[in-house]
Enzyme design. Structure first.
Site, PDB file in Angstrom:
ATOM      1  N   ASP A  33      -3.943  17.639 -16.781  1.00  0.00           N
ATOM      2  CA  ASP A  33      -4.225  16.251 -17.148  1.00  0.00           C
ATOM      3  C   ASP A  33      -3.654  16.074 -18.556  1.00  0.00           C
ATOM      4  O   ASP A  33      -4.186  16.618 -19.525  1.00  0.00           O
ATOM      5  CB  ASP A  33      -5.742  16.014 -17.111  1.00  0.00           C
ATOM      6  CG  ASP A  33      -6.118  14.578 -17.472  1.00  0.00           C
ATOM      7  OD1 ASP A  33      -5.363  13.941 -18.233  1.00  0.00           O
ATOM      8  OD2 ASP A  33      -7.180  14.115 -17.019  1.00  0.00           O
ATOM      9  N   TYR A  45     -12.952  16.147 -18.439  1.00  0.00           N
ATOM     10  CA  TYR A  45     -13.391  14.756 -18.435  1.00  0.00           C
ATOM     11  C   TYR A  45     -14.528  14.598 -17.409  1.00  0.00           C
ATOM     12  O   TYR A  45     -14.481  15.179 -16.321  1.00  0.00           O
ATOM     13  CB  TYR A  45     -12.195  13.853 -18.079  1.00  0.00           C
ATOM     14  CG  TYR A  45     -12.611  12.475 -17.689  1.00  0.00           C
ATOM     15  CD1 TYR A  45     -13.255  11.639 -18.603  1.00  0.00           C
ATOM     16  CD2 TYR A  45     -12.407  11.999 -16.404  1.00  0.00           C
ATOM     17  CE1 TYR A  45     -13.680  10.376 -18.238  1.00  0.00           C
ATOM     18  CE2 TYR A  45     -12.824  10.735 -16.033  1.00  0.00           C
ATOM     19  CZ  TYR A  45     -13.461   9.931 -16.956  1.00  0.00           C
ATOM     20  OH  TYR A  45     -13.897   8.687 -16.601  1.00  0.00           O
ATOM     21  N   ARG A  60       0.819  -1.225   0.000  1.00  0.00           N
ATOM     22  CA  ARG A  60       0.000   0.000   0.000  1.00  0.00           C
ATOM     23  C   ARG A  60       0.847   1.269   0.000  1.00  0.00           C
ATOM     24  O   ARG A  60       0.374   2.354  -0.321  1.00  0.00           O
ATOM     25  CB  ARG A  60      -0.987   0.012   1.180  1.00  0.00           C
ATOM     26  CG  ARG A  60      -1.947   1.224   1.101  1.00  0.00           C
ATOM     27  CD  ARG A  60      -3.003   1.224   2.186  1.00  0.00           C
ATOM     28  NE  ARG A  60      -2.535   0.793   3.460  1.00  0.00           N
ATOM     29  CZ  ARG A  60      -1.742   1.513   4.253  1.00  0.00           C
ATOM     30  NH1 ARG A  60      -1.328   2.710   3.894  1.00  0.00           N
ATOM     31  NH2 ARG A  60      -1.360   1.021   5.420  1.00  0.00           N
TER      32      ARG A  60
HETATM   33  N1  PLP Z   1      -8.584  11.973 -17.554  1.00  0.00           N
HETATM   34  C1  PLP Z   1      -9.054  11.819 -18.800  1.00  0.00           C
HETATM   35  C2  PLP Z   1      -8.738  12.865 -19.827  1.00  0.00           C
HETATM   36  C3  PLP Z   1      -9.835  10.713 -19.133  1.00  0.00           C
HETATM   37  O1  PLP Z   1     -10.300  10.586 -20.377  1.00  0.00           O
HETATM   38  C4  PLP Z   1     -10.117   9.748 -18.124  1.00  0.00           C
HETATM   39  C5  PLP Z   1     -10.938   8.564 -18.429  1.00  0.00           C
HETATM   40  O2  PLP Z   1     -11.508   8.417 -19.476  1.00  0.00           O
HETATM   41  C6  PLP Z   1      -9.617   9.957 -16.839  1.00  0.00           C
HETATM   42  C7  PLP Z   1      -8.858  11.065 -16.591  1.00  0.00           C
HETATM   43  C8  PLP Z   1      -9.918   8.978 -15.741  1.00  0.00           C
HETATM   44  O3  PLP Z   1      -9.107   7.863 -15.873  1.00  0.00           O
HETATM   45  P1  PLP Z   1      -9.461   6.408 -15.258  1.00  0.00           P
HETATM   46  O4  PLP Z   1     -10.637   5.878 -15.996  1.00  0.00           O
HETATM   47  O5  PLP Z   1      -8.188   5.662 -15.459  1.00  0.00           O
HETATM   48  O6  PLP Z   1      -9.768   6.617 -13.820  1.00  0.00           O
END
Ligand code: PLP
Length: 386
Positions: A177, A105, A51
């Site tokens: 992101d 997202y 963990r």
């Molecule tokens: N960020 C983006 C741009 C995504 O498209 C996604 C999922 O589609 C995520 C984050 C979340 O990722 P996860 O599904 O691995 O939790």
């Protein structure tokens, strides 16, 4: 890191690999063990426990990921959302305010709009196309700014240099992101971002067989995030870590092929009479083409589009397609296609979707590594008579 680990292709294969190779094993073994033996005088901080994300599988991945985007450190998590939520909760404390880009997202949007107030945090969406308006959104308690490299699903590109400038001038932690661009097309730390987050489920792993997340940044910020991860427990299991480690080695080959293929598919769609709009930042008439060309080394493998014939046309088109699999997610070797209003972005209210511009007939396409000519032929056949 050895001085000859210069290019991304080399780093993907060699950075972070255990040296000497464990028992001579060329591929890192899976350390499927929750706990590890220690000696009587081992310091508490050196005790290995799954963990705490400090098994040999985790440590190798952390070094590899940090090297890809020239960060001091990195941490892997059990999903992209674990990376996003743990990062935000490490950077913000009760009472703090976040500025977030207006088209995010769906899962991130849900975290902000549904969970933030319960956690004593606040946020505002800012208009990413209008940097002059950002100053007016600042509050005395604003601590961080959050953006996506290419927005999902409309493929808009924000002036990311303006974001890091703004963050620096106003003492904010800048978080991006970087899932859609991947380290092949964009390396955010070089452009001044403090933290780069990935859903490693997508391009980094590339094979649609695990969920994983990653955060890359300075040693001090990554330490803060990994402390939170130790407590919240959203860690990556060793088998998934092994798969990510294996998948990531071909990242450059996959993403370069996907960059090329997506551009050709976008150009084909743009010229097709049944298509009303194509969103792809590599198209010269895309409103952010210049910005994307300035920031990125490639325009990515994601595009979205609409048909003149609306929802009925979109449904028929998806039914007619043979190669792309109708599923959410992206960045895998197989082409995936979905209608975001019903999958990735169904958590947004209809009004919010309309405000952002996500129509019910918008189709999002994640290009795989199939032959581009086969994909285009499939699209052409599926569009016949629509
Ligand atoms: N960020 C983006 C741009 C995504 O498209 C996604 C999922 O589609 C995520 C984050 C979340 O990722 P996860 O599904 O691995 O939790």
């Amino acid at each position: 890191m050895p001085a000859n680990f210069k290019q991304l292709e080399t780093k993907l294969i060699h950075a972070g690999e255990p040296m000497p190779h464990i028992q001579g094993s060329v591929s890192i073994p899976i350390f499927q063990s929750a706990t590890f033996e220690h000696t009587e005088d081992t310091d508490y901080h050196n005790i290995k426990y799954l963990r705490l994300s400090n098994t040999p599988n985790h440590l190798a991945l952390h070094q590899k990921l940090a090297s890809l985007e020239d960060g001091d450190a990195a941490i892997v998590t059990g999903s992209g959302m674990a990376a996003i939520s743990t990062t935000l909760l490490a950077c913000l404390s009760v009472g703090d305010h976040l500025l977030a880009q207006d088209c995010l997202y769906g899962g991130t949007y849900g975290l902000l709009s549904q969970d933030f107030s319960e956690l004593g945090l606040s946020f505002d969406f800012f208009d990413s196309s209008n940097p002059k308006s950002w100053k007016t959104m600042l509050r005395p308690n604003t601590k961080a700014i959050y953006v996506e490299a290419i927005t999902n699903p409309l493929m808009q590109v924000t002036d990311l240099e303006a974001v890091t400038d703004f963050a620096k001038k106003n003492g904010l932690i800048s978080i991006i992101d970087n899932t859609f661009t991947s380290p092949v097309n964009f390396r955010p730390l070089k452009w001044g971002f403090d933290l780069s987050i990935h859903s490693a489920t997508k391009y980094l792993n590339g094979h649609s067989d695990i969920t994983a997340g990653a955060v890359i940044g300075s040693r001090s910020l990554i330490k803060k995030i990994s402390n939170k991860l130790d407590h919240f427990g959203g860690i990556l299991d060793p088998h998934a870590a092994f798969l990510l480690h294996r998948g990531i080695k071909t990242l450059v080959l996959r993403v370069k092929a996907q960059n090329q293929s997506a551009l050709q598919v976008a150009q084909f769609l743009q010229a097709h009479p049944a298509i009303s709009i194509v969103n792809y930042p590599g198209l010269k008439n895309h409103p952010n083409y210049q910005l994307a060309t300035h920031l990125f080394d490639g325009y990515g493998g994601m595009l979205s589009f609409e048909l003149h014939s609306g929802i009925i046309g979109a449904k028929t088109f998806l039914e007619n397609l043979v190669l792309p699999i109708q599923a959410p997610s992206l960045g895998g070797v197989e082409s995936l296609i979905t209608r975001p209003a019903f999958t990735t972005h169904c958590g947004l209210s209809k009004e919010d979707r309309q405000r952002i511009g996500i129509s019910e007939d918008l189709i999002r396409f994640s290009v795989g590594i199939e032959a581009t000519s086969d994909l285009i032929q499939d699209f052409e056949d599926a569009l016949k008579g629509i």
